[in-house]
Design a protein around this motif. Structure first.
Motif, PDB file in Angstrom:
ATOM      1  N   LYS A 100       0.993  -1.299  -0.028  1.00  0.00           N
ATOM      2  CA  LYS A 100      -0.126  -0.046  -0.005  1.00  0.00           C
ATOM      3  C   LYS A 100       0.762   1.373  -0.094  1.00  0.00           C
ATOM      4  O   LYS A 100       0.476   2.167  -0.428  1.00  0.00           O
ATOM      5  CB  LYS A 100      -0.874  -0.022   1.154  1.00  0.00           C
ATOM      6  N   ARG A 101       1.893   1.193   0.698  1.00  0.00           N
ATOM      7  CA  ARG A 101       2.872   2.236   0.846  1.00  0.00           C
ATOM      8  C   ARG A 101       3.946   2.479  -0.404  1.00  0.00           C
ATOM      9  O   ARG A 101       4.036   3.502  -0.902  1.00  0.00           O
ATOM     10  CB  ARG A 101       3.668   1.976   2.090  1.00  0.00           C
ATOM     11  N   LEU A 102       4.122   1.408  -0.992  1.00  0.00           N
ATOM     12  CA  LEU A 102       5.072   1.519  -2.349  1.00  0.00           C
ATOM     13  C   LEU A 102       4.424   1.214  -3.479  1.00  0.00           C
ATOM     14  O   LEU A 102       5.374   1.446  -4.600  1.00  0.00           O
ATOM     15  CB  LEU A 102       6.444   0.663  -1.913  1.00  0.00           C
ATOM     16  N   HIS A 103       3.598   0.466  -3.704  1.00  0.00           N
ATOM     17  CA  HIS A 103       3.253   0.207  -5.301  1.00  0.00           C
ATOM     18  C   HIS A 103       2.354   1.459  -5.996  1.00  0.00           C
ATOM     19  O   HIS A 103       1.696   2.324  -5.004  1.00  0.00           O
ATOM     20  CB  HIS A 103       2.051  -1.011  -5.166  1.00  0.00           C
ATOM     21  N   ARG A 104       2.393   1.582  -7.063  1.00  0.00           N
ATOM     22  CA  ARG A 104       1.764   2.824  -7.890  1.00  0.00           C
ATOM     23  C   ARG A 104       0.076   2.639  -7.583  1.00  0.00           C
ATOM     24  O   ARG A 104      -0.328   3.596  -7.606  1.00  0.00           O
ATOM     25  CB  ARG A 104       2.182   2.896  -9.243  1.00  0.00           C
ATOM     26  N   ALA A 105      -0.317   1.472  -7.898  1.00  0.00           N
ATOM     27  CA  ALA A 105      -1.687   1.135  -7.842  1.00  0.00           C
ATOM     28  C   ALA A 105      -2.041   0.014  -6.992  1.00  0.00           C
ATOM     29  O   ALA A 105      -2.411  -1.124  -7.330  1.00  0.00           O
ATOM     30  CB  ALA A 105      -2.137   0.973  -9.150  1.00  0.00           C
ATOM     31  N   PRO A 106      -1.843   0.197  -5.652  1.00  0.00           N
ATOM     32  CA  PRO A 106      -2.057  -0.868  -4.531  1.00  0.00           C
ATOM     33  C   PRO A 106      -3.396  -1.497  -4.557  1.00  0.00           C
ATOM     34  O   PRO A 106      -4.470  -0.991  -5.176  1.00  0.00           O
ATOM     35  CB  PRO A 106      -1.604  -0.301  -3.330  1.00  0.00           C
ATOM     36  N   HIS A 107      -3.691  -2.666  -4.039  1.00  0.00           N
ATOM     37  CA  HIS A 107      -4.780  -3.378  -3.856  1.00  0.00           C
ATOM     38  C   HIS A 107      -5.615  -2.435  -2.713  1.00  0.00           C
ATOM     39  O   HIS A 107      -5.434  -1.889  -1.853  1.00  0.00           O
ATOM     40  CB  HIS A 107      -4.465  -4.844  -3.095  1.00  0.00           C
ATOM     41  N   GLN A 108      -6.972  -2.944  -3.040  1.00  0.00           N
ATOM     42  CA  GLN A 108      -7.768  -2.215  -2.155  1.00  0.00           C
ATOM     43  C   GLN A 108      -8.407  -3.129  -1.306  1.00  0.00           C
ATOM     44  O   GLN A 108      -8.623  -2.762  -0.084  1.00  0.00           O
ATOM     45  CB  GLN A 108      -9.174  -1.615  -2.971  1.00  0.00           C
ATOM     46  N   GLU A 109      -8.480  -4.482  -1.530  1.00  0.00           N
ATOM     47  CA  GLU A 109      -9.229  -5.586  -0.876  1.00  0.00           C
ATOM     48  C   GLU A 109      -7.943  -6.217  -0.097  1.00  0.00           C
ATOM     49  O   GLU A 109      -6.808  -6.382  -0.574  1.00  0.00           O
ATOM     50  CB  GLU A 109      -9.628  -6.513  -1.940  1.00  0.00           C
ATOM     51  N   GLU A 110      -8.405  -6.489   1.209  1.00  0.00           N
ATOM     52  CA  GLU A 110      -7.298  -7.337   2.077  1.00  0.00           C
ATOM     53  C   GLU A 110      -7.163  -8.797   1.840  1.00  0.00           C
ATOM     54  O   GLU A 110      -7.404  -9.447   2.579  1.00  0.00           O
ATOM     55  CB  GLU A 110      -7.649  -7.094   3.503  1.00  0.00           C
ATOM     56  N   THR A 111      -7.104  -9.241   0.664  1.00  0.00           N
ATOM     57  CA  THR A 111      -6.917 -10.485   0.291  1.00  0.00           C
ATOM     58  C   THR A 111      -5.255 -10.707  -0.139  1.00  0.00           C
ATOM     59  O   THR A 111      -4.839  -9.919  -0.769  1.00  0.00           O
ATOM     60  CB  THR A 111      -7.987 -11.233  -0.816  1.00  0.00           C
ATOM     61  N   ILE A 112      -4.838 -11.956  -0.170  1.00  0.00           N
ATOM     62  CA  ILE A 112      -3.574 -12.429  -0.636  1.00  0.00           C
ATOM     63  C   ILE A 112      -3.611 -12.297  -2.142  1.00  0.00           C
ATOM     64  O   ILE A 112      -3.028 -11.807  -2.975  1.00  0.00           O
ATOM     65  CB  ILE A 112      -3.046 -13.536  -0.254  1.00  0.00           C
ATOM     66  N   GLU A 113      -4.841 -12.722  -2.680  1.00  0.00           N
ATOM     67  CA  GLU A 113      -5.153 -12.609  -4.155  1.00  0.00           C
ATOM     68  C   GLU A 113      -4.927 -11.175  -4.720  1.00  0.00           C
ATOM     69  O   GLU A 113      -4.403 -10.887  -5.670  1.00  0.00           O
ATOM     70  CB  GLU A 113      -6.613 -13.185  -4.566  1.00  0.00           C
ATOM     71  N   ALA A 114      -5.432 -10.355  -4.082  1.00  0.00           N
ATOM     72  CA  ALA A 114      -5.624  -8.872  -4.491  1.00  0.00           C
ATOM     73  C   ALA A 114      -4.105  -8.411  -4.185  1.00  0.00           C
ATOM     74  O   ALA A 114      -3.350  -7.585  -5.040  1.00  0.00           O
ATOM     75  CB  ALA A 114      -6.278  -8.149  -3.440  1.00  0.00           C
TER      76      ALA A 114
END
Lengths: 469, 220
Positions: free
Chosen positions: A168-182
């Motif tokens: 969430k801190r370092l990706h340009r378009a991070p995941h929204q959902e708290e799953t390993i898949e996301a």
């Protein structure tokens, strides 16, 4: 020397005090152990396959000069350039020089333990070349700014919560959902354009095929092929012990490697790389370099450790090690953790700096039992202990303690008296069959209990029985 | 002395400087590949196609498979697949003659695979019954990235190119000049790097669908 002793112990204390580390280790190694056990029940040929695998590796090592030359000849014929490196520094320098020669700004890397061993990540960073780790676990290690803690799952020391926070801190378009898949998807998005725009790709090799000059990589993610196809230059770094005579031999070894590592029968992607792009090929690199690295391997040959050159880096020994499963991989301080690391690190870093590693072992023999090439790891560890004693590297307290033990143990009457007193004193501190704390036993009982000893010593009972007869 | 000479010397002195007879080394190496059935797993079924399908669709490989009688039925099979996933008929087609010869009317085709390609259709040279694997060789009609960039990978493989074991692939190509890449693909891309739990579609395809063309075992 004393400082090294302290730092291993300090690292171990720190690991034991870390509340999330044990959870993270258990999740990954527990799964690995279970999956391997299932794979073994589905492969009743394992014992015979393991004996064959051991013989294949021993055959290669016994004819290593022959196979090195055959590999070099065939690799050159395929259009590859072959480089030789005596040491880790030399290997890193060759790779960095090749990157500079290619005018590389961005380099993509496929996870390779040999790369870690020769300090390649650091060397590339020092040279100011952007380094992109493409294996998901190595990507997590790179974002976290730490080191791999396992040779198959380098980021197993991280919980999903920690990974989520970093992405969430370092990706340009991070995941929204708290799953390993996301989270996996977030990494897929983040790395996609980097694969395609890198100037140089660097990979390791699981096997080097002497009869064709090809190198073999195995991955489950497909990052090896995505990494090594688009750039103009592909560089392979490999230890000289990675040779096998032919693809058939590699296949026999692959059956052992993958089952031992993850419990799968085969990795999703097994790729043989042979030379640069050929005429008419739709894609592939223009240049293909192979760096053959010694870095202590010929010394192992000379110094009675040639069985260790069988190692195919599956990680089964650490997944089944009671010490590794308490402490994790960082405590070992070297590139390779666990039992195989405790054998290898003294080769690379010197025994003075790593004499604690061969001692961080209960000698339960589990590592040798699960090793797919039957390396006598406990024997090799005992060899280091022996050498550490002979070279005077054991600290004065250990030498003094062992001196007392030798004095008492070689005087039977004194020994019997001592043990008879000791077990009676220990029983005073036992509660419910366990000693949970006792003056002088604190280092032991801080993390585990001591079973209460029997009421009387073996010799006392034996003598009674003799009298009765 | 060069690094090469230093290393070779160190190897020789470590081994005790024994003279190597290449013919003897070759014999020993060949002997190590004798009696293969004792060191490899048995197939999951008697027939090669059945054994292959059983592997491809096993939980460990987790791909999907279907059989068609002839290659001409492939576009219809692709159409059904797209419909099931609700995907548009916009596909990357590997520039290989057996695929390009088919009637693709109703599809919008391209042969360059985009970085975010949704679906690519390819043809494998061999299938391996032992592992449920597909084998690709890089070449003029086989871009390697086409196997790795798409989210859905649909692969055609002829029933008569399914080999029993990985060793049979090695034997079938022994002595030939190897391509730049041999990809042995077994299932979709996956990772267990976060807490050991398996997630598909790590960098490569999330879905692998295998279409087997030709006579199934039962009618052989």
């Amino acid at each position: 020397m004393h400082e090294a002793t302290m730092s291993f112990k300090a690292r171990a204390e720190e690991a034991l005090a870390n509340p999330t580390l044990k959870i993270a280790i258990d999740r990954t190694t527990g799964t690995a152990e279970r999956k391997r056990a299932v794979a073994m029940t589905q492969f009743p040929q394992f014992d015979a396959a393991r004996e064959r695998g051991k013989r294949i590796k021993d055959h290669v090592i016994a004819n290593l000069d022959h196979y090195l030359l055959e590999f070099e000849r065939n690799a050159i014929a395929s259009g590859a350039k072959v480089h030789w490196a005596r040491t880790a520094e030399e290997a890193s320098q060759i790779v960095v020089a090749l990157c500079k020669q290619a005018g590389a700004k961005r380099v993509t890397r496929v996870k390779s333990m040999l790369g870690e061993e020769i300090g390649l990540p650091h060397a590339l960073d020092e040279a100011g070349i952007e380094r992109v780790e493409t294996d998901l676990a190595e990507h997590i290690v790179q974002l976290g700014g730490d080191r791999p803690s396992h040779i198959v799952w380098p980021s197993m020391h991280r919980t999903r919560e920690q990974v989520s926070e970093m992405f969430k801190r370092l990706h340009r378009a991070p995941h929204q959902e708290e799953t390993i898949e996301a989270m996996v998807d977030s990494a897929r998005r983040e790395l996609r354009d980097k694969f395609l725009t890198a100037d140089v790709a660097i990979s390791g090799a699981n096997f080097l095929l002497a009869d064709t000059g090809a190198t073999c990589t195995v991955t489950n993610e497909g990052n090896a092929e995505l990494t090594t196809t688009p750039p103009r230059v592909h560089i392979v770094t490999a230890g000289i012990e990675k040779l096998v005579p032919s693809m058939g031999h590699a296949i026999a070894m692959l059956r052992l490697l993958v089952r031992s590592a993850t419990g799968a029968d085969v990795t999703q992607y097994t790729t043989f790389h042979c030379g640069p792009k050929q005429p008419g090929d739709r894609d592939g690199p223009e240049e293909f370099h192979i760096v053959l690295v010694d870095n202590g391997r010929t010394r192992m040959l000379r110094e009675g450790m040639k069985e260790m050159l069988r190692c195919i880096r599956c990680g089964a020994c650490m997944n089944h090690c009671v010490v590794f499963r308490q402490l994790g991989g960082h405590v070992y301080g070297g590139t390779y953790p666990g039992p195989m690391g405790a054998v290898l690190t003294p080769v690379f870093d010197g025994l003075e700096k790593s004499r604690d590693l061969p001692h961080a072992c209960t000698m339960n023999g589990k590592c040798q039992e699960v090793c797919p090439v039957a390396i006598p790891l406990p024997t090799l560890l005992r060899g280091w202990r022996d050498r550490s004693w002979r070279e005077g590297l054991e600290p004065a307290t250990v030498r003094f303690g062992l001196g007392i033990h030798t004095f008492v143990a070689s005087r039977p009457r004194l020994y019997r008296l001592g043990t008879a007193i000791a077990i009676r004193v220990m029983r005073l501190f036992s509660r419910g069959g366990l000693v949970k704390g006792m003056p002088g036993l604190g280092a032991w009982t801080a993390y585990r209990e001591f079973p209460a000893p029997a009421k009387r010593t073996f010799m006392e009972m034996y003598k009674d029985q003799e009298k009765g007869q | 002395m060069s690094a090469r000479e230093t290393i070779l010397d160190a190897v020789r002195s470590g081994l005790g400087n024994t003279a190597v007879d290449p013919a003897a080394v070759r014999r020993d190496a060949d002997a190590l590949l004798q009696d293969l059935p004792s060191i490899r797993p048995a197939l999951l079924a008697d027939g090669l196609v059945d054994a292959f399908i059983a592997r491809v669709t096993s939980p460990k490989v987790a791909a999907t498979a279907e059989c068609i009688a002839s290659a001409s039925e492939l576009p219809a099979a692709v159409g059904r697949y797209l419909e099931a996933f609700g995907l548009p008929a916009l596909v990357a087609l590997q520039p290989a003659a057996p695929l390009q010869a088919l009637d693709w009317s109703g599809f919008e085709l391209h042969d360059r695979v985009a970085p975010d390609e949704t679906i690519a259709i390819g043809v494998a040279r061999w299938g391996i019954a032992e592992t449920g694997s597909l084998v690709f060789h890089s070449g003029a009609d086989t871009p390697i990235l086409a196997n790795f960039l798409p989210l859905h990978h649909l692969v055609m493989v002829r029933a008569d190119t399914i080999l029993p074991f990985l060793d049979d692939y090695a034997a079938a190509t022994a002595g030939q000049r190897p391509p730049r890449n041999v990809n042995i693909v077994t299932g979709a891309s996956g990772t267990t790097d976060i807490e050991g739990s398996l997630v598909l579609g790590a960098h490569g395809p999330r879905f692998l669908h295998v279409v087997i063309v030709g006579t199934p075992d039962s009618s052989e």
